[in-house]
Each structure stands twice: as C-alpha cells, then as structure tokens.
Design a protein around this motif. Structure first.
Motif: not given
Length: 330
Positions: A54-64, A96-104, A216-217, A260-264
């Motif tokens: 979850t963290g590894r995939l999120s890091l790639l997305i968050c960098e972009r 408000d879009g400033y707190t997101l959850l990496a879901t699994s 990935a892990s 894995y996905g993203v929620g708000a």
C-alpha cells in the motif's frame, strides 16, 4: 499517530464501507471554485506500517501528484486494527480533499463482513483505483520445502507447529492464509502484525515460518534469498515470477488477490474527487510507473469514479463468498 480506541464492530464495518460520490451543496461548490485545489499539502494516509505494498504503490502515485499539482502529497502511516484505525480517522476528517486514504483489500473485506453495507450513508467516497496484484505464498529459507506440495505435506505432518504471519485482522494476507488452511486441511498458529513490513522481517529472521504477501512488499527479501516463494494466489501465473504455480493447481477452490485504491471523506466536493481521479489515472499511465507496477506484477486499476465504485462493490461481493470459507472453524 492517533491512539487506538475501542469501538464497536458495527462501527468498524461501517467505516470500511464506501459510497457513491455525494452531491455537492452550492456552498461547497462555491468554496471549491473560490480556492483552487490544492493550495496546501495533502495528507495521504497509509493504514499499515511502512514496508507494505500500500505504501510502495502510494509513494509512486504521490510523487507524480506532487509534481503535477504543485503541492506535496505527504504519506502518513497510521497502522492499527487491520486498517480500521486509519479508515476511521480519514472518514471523520474534513471533507475538503486534504486528507485521503490509501485503501486496500482490508476495506473490501470489512465491507463484505457487513451484509447491510450499501452505498447510502457510508463514510468514504471512492476516488480512484491504483492496482490489483497477486499474492505469493512465502516461506523462510530454512524451512525444508521447495514446492507447494512439499509445503502442504510438511504442514500436514506437523499439525500446529507452523506459525503464519498476518498483516492484521481483516487483511487479504490473513484471509488468504486462513482460506489456504481450510482448503488444505492443516492447522497452524497465526501471528498478527501491524502491516506486511514487520511480518516480512520476522519471516526472514525465522520467527515465523510462512505468510501470504505480494511481490511489491517481498521483492527485496526475495532477491536477497532470505525468503522463498512457493506459489501465486491467482489462477494465472504472475508475469514477474512465471515459474511459480498457482495455489489452485493443488487446491482448485483457492483464489485471492490484493486490491488497492484511494478514498476520501464523504461530502468531499465532486470537483475535487474528479480532479484527483483524473490525475491518478494520468499517473498510472506514466511509463515509469507502469514499469514499476509491472516489476511487482501489479495491474493498474483505471477508470472514472463511477467505474471504480462499481469495481469496488463487485470486489465486496466476491469476498462475501470467500470470507465464510476462510473463516471456517479450525
């Protein structure tokens, strides 16, 4: 990191459910238009300890996302209760879009455990998918087995003597192990951790004997030879490890995968949700990210918010069928 608090099972399950994108009030729409998003850093919450997929995939997305949107997307790990601690904290955050959850898959499994869960009244909205990937049956290198049939034979010959790692209650790692136990007719003890990272560390050091987790892990430990992969959890072989047979070759009813996905938080303005969805889909199309995903056998999950919501709910229904099998009494 917020402290864990005791909450009801119903509340945990309710927090894990999803909803369709909520309608926007005129005031919310005006606020979104008045202050372009994002205008400050965004917190991207990881429900597990560092070192997991979850963290590894999120890091790639968050960098972009940070590069494209001009504000930092900061990863924050909040492990506990198989992901429920983080889910609860994000669900109660400002929409408000400033707190997101990496879901699994843990969110999917918790929703599957609640037969009354529907889109109406849930606490999170689906933003975008990230990836689906197979899990691997992993063992410590000192365990005297090199194939799946050998592992099954060894486990059956040593009932109760093997210990298996879990990334937490309700996680795909735990449910995969329990489904394997049920279908394989074996007994073992389960050791719970606050994520894949700590469990893999103990697997490599020999404190536990086996676990299910994704490439990935486990990639670094597999390359170093400290752990060994025996099989893949999907019915198809993994592109990255084509020599590994599916568990289903020996146990035909077995099939699991990570999701894995993203929620708000619910009531996040639709304009923000759709912006994030577009940007995440753009990131997933980046050749560099596609290469990293392919290296760990991850298949990107793309599409607009409606497509992702439908995919998520289909996954819930799939796990509603699997959970009773995996939860069979020992």
């Amino acid at each position: 990191m917020p402290k864990d608090r005791t909450i009801t099972r119903r509340a945990l399950l309710h927090c894990a459910a999803w909803s369709g994108v909520a309608a926007i009030s005129p005031a919310a729409a005006f606020a979104a238009a008045d202050a372009p998003y994002p205008s400050r850093p965004v917190t991207w919450v990881i429900p597990f300890a560092p070192g997991g997929a979850t963290g590894r995939l999120s890091l790639l997305i968050c960098e972009r996302l940070s590069l494209r949107l001009g504000q930092p997307f900061v990863l924050e790990h909040r492990p506990g209760a198989g992901g429920a601690t983080a889910t609860r904290s994000v669900a109660s955050a400002a929409p408000d879009g400033y707190t997101l959850l990496a879901t699994s898959t843990a969110n999917v499994i918790n929703a599957a455990l609640d037969p009354s869960s529907t889109e109406d009244g849930a606490d999170l909205v689906p933003v975008a998918g990230m990836a689906r990937m197979p899990l691997l049956l992993l063992v410590n290198k000192e365990l005297p087995v090199k194939t799946l049939p050998e592992f099954l034979a060894y486990a059956r010959a040593n009932p109760g003597k093997l210990s298996v790692g879990s990334a937490g209650a309700g996680t795909v790692q735990l449910l995969s192990a329990e489904l394997f136990r049920t279908l394989g007719g074996i007994t073992w003890s389960v050791v719970h951790y606050r994520g894949s990272g700590p469990a893999l560390t103990d697997l490599a050091s020999g404190h536990i004997h086996a676990m299910f987790d994704n490439a990935a892990s486990a990639a670094d430990l597999l390359r170093s030879g400290k752990i060994r992969a025996l099989a893949v959890s999907t019915r198809e072989r993994a592109q990255t490890l084509p020599d590994l047979p599916p568990v289903a070759d020996v146990l035909p009813a077995f099939e699991t995968s990570g999701f894995y996905g993203v929620g708000a938080p619910r009531r996040t303005p639709q304009a923000i949700v759709e912006l994030l969805n577009r940007e995440i889909n753009t990131a997933l199309a980046d050749p560099e990210i596609a290469r990293h995903f392919a290296e760990v056998g991850a298949t990107p999950i793309t599409g607009d918010t409606g497509v992702y919501a439908a995919t998520y709910h289909a996954e819930v229904m799939r796990w509603r069928k699997l959970v009773p099998q995996a939860s069979a009494k020992r």
